[in-house]
Design an enzyme around this catalytic site. Structure first.
Site, PDB file in Angstrom:
ATOM      1  N   GLU A 110       0.124 -19.622 128.395  1.00 17.01           N
ATOM      2  CA  GLU A 110       0.231 -20.502 127.249  1.00 17.01           C
ATOM      3  C   GLU A 110      -0.892 -19.643 125.967  1.00 17.01           C
ATOM      4  OE1 GLU A 110       0.960 -24.489 124.042  1.00 17.01           O
ATOM      5  OE2 GLU A 110       0.612 -24.782 126.749  1.00 17.01           O
TER       6      GLU A 110
ATOM      7  N   GLY B 260       2.375 -23.808 120.143  1.00 13.54           N
ATOM      8  CA  GLY B 260       3.277 -23.948 121.595  1.00 13.54           C
ATOM      9  C   GLY B 260       3.701 -25.027 121.274  1.00 13.54           C
TER      10      GLY B 260
ATOM     11  N   HIS C 230       5.921 -22.000 140.234  1.00  9.86           N
ATOM     12  CA  HIS C 230       5.201 -20.944 140.908  1.00  9.86           C
ATOM     13  C   HIS C 230       6.561 -20.607 141.940  1.00  9.86           C
ATOM     14  CE1 HIS C 230       2.892 -22.581 138.170  1.00  9.86           C
ATOM     15  NE2 HIS C 230       3.044 -23.922 138.437  1.00  9.86           N
TER      16      HIS C 230
ATOM     17  N   SER D  43       1.717 -18.052 146.497  1.00  8.55           N
ATOM     18  CA  SER D  43       0.392 -18.540 146.184  1.00  8.55           C
ATOM     19  C   SER D  43      -0.606 -17.636 145.760  1.00  8.55           C
ATOM     20  CB  SER D  43       0.000 -18.955 147.279  1.00  8.55           C
ATOM     21  OG  SER D  43      -0.397 -18.986 148.214  1.00  8.55           O
TER      22      SER D  43
ATOM     23  N   HIS E  38      12.197 -13.302 121.716  1.00  6.04           N
ATOM     24  CA  HIS E  38      13.429 -13.884 120.863  1.00  6.04           C
ATOM     25  C   HIS E  38      12.244 -14.173 119.428  1.00  6.04           C
ATOM     26  CE1 HIS E  38      16.086 -15.715 116.966  1.00  6.04           C
ATOM     27  NE2 HIS E  38      15.260 -17.148 117.190  1.00  6.04           N
TER      28      HIS E  38
ATOM     29  N   GLY F  58      11.729 -14.976 115.965  1.00 12.70           N
ATOM     30  CA  GLY F  58      12.132 -15.811 114.874  1.00 12.70           C
ATOM     31  C   GLY F  58      11.318 -16.368 113.716  1.00 12.70           C
TER      32      GLY F  58
END
Length: 139
Positions: free
Chosen positions: A61, A81, A88, A91, A105, A107
């Site tokens: 993020e 966000g 995942h 490991s 995308h 926009g």
């Protein structure tokens, strides 16, 4: 703005945030991508001694949101966000992971990013998708 200036700016705005707590550092940028790295050690482990999925999501993020900020006028707009998903796949106990955000995308109100988190050998650790909303700044 050149590549080094962009990376310097991304790293500067991360001071005293979760990104600095996790030692996330922005290391590469291009026309449609941004890369950050994060060390894997006990600070980002889950109790079994592996990279915590939440730390991977925080990395994803962080890099995806910072990447959206590169595409908007920050005097007029803010990035938020609004949805993230992560798979995942492998490991990791120690070393470094790299997150590469690539635009899917762009926009006017939504940005969609694919973020691949890989290890030092470019093996896929996690595959994430992030949706950012682009909002007018409150006056």
């Amino acid at each position: 703005m050149n590549k080094n200036d962009i990376l310097e700016k991304c790293n500067a705005i991360s001071k005293n945030t979760l990104m600095s707590t996790l030692n996330i550092e922005y290391v590469d940028v291009g026309e449609d991508y941004l890369v950050a790295k994060m060390p894997v050690n006990s600070r980002v482990h889950q109790p079994m001694g592996l990279l915590h999925g939440g730390a991977s999501v925080a990395l994803a993020e962080s890099v995806g949101s910072a990447a959206s900020m590169l595409f908007v006028d920050l005097q007029e707009y803010e990035v938020r966000g609004i949805e993230i998903s992560a798979n995942h796949l492998k490991s990791k106990r120690e070393g470094t992971v790299f997150a590469t955000a690539r635009m899917i995308h762009k926009g006017n109100k939504l940005h969609l990013w694919e973020i691949k988190i890989t290890n030092e050998d470019n093996q896929l650790i996690s595959l994430c998708k992030l949706t950012n909303m682009i909002l007018p700044k409150r006056k």
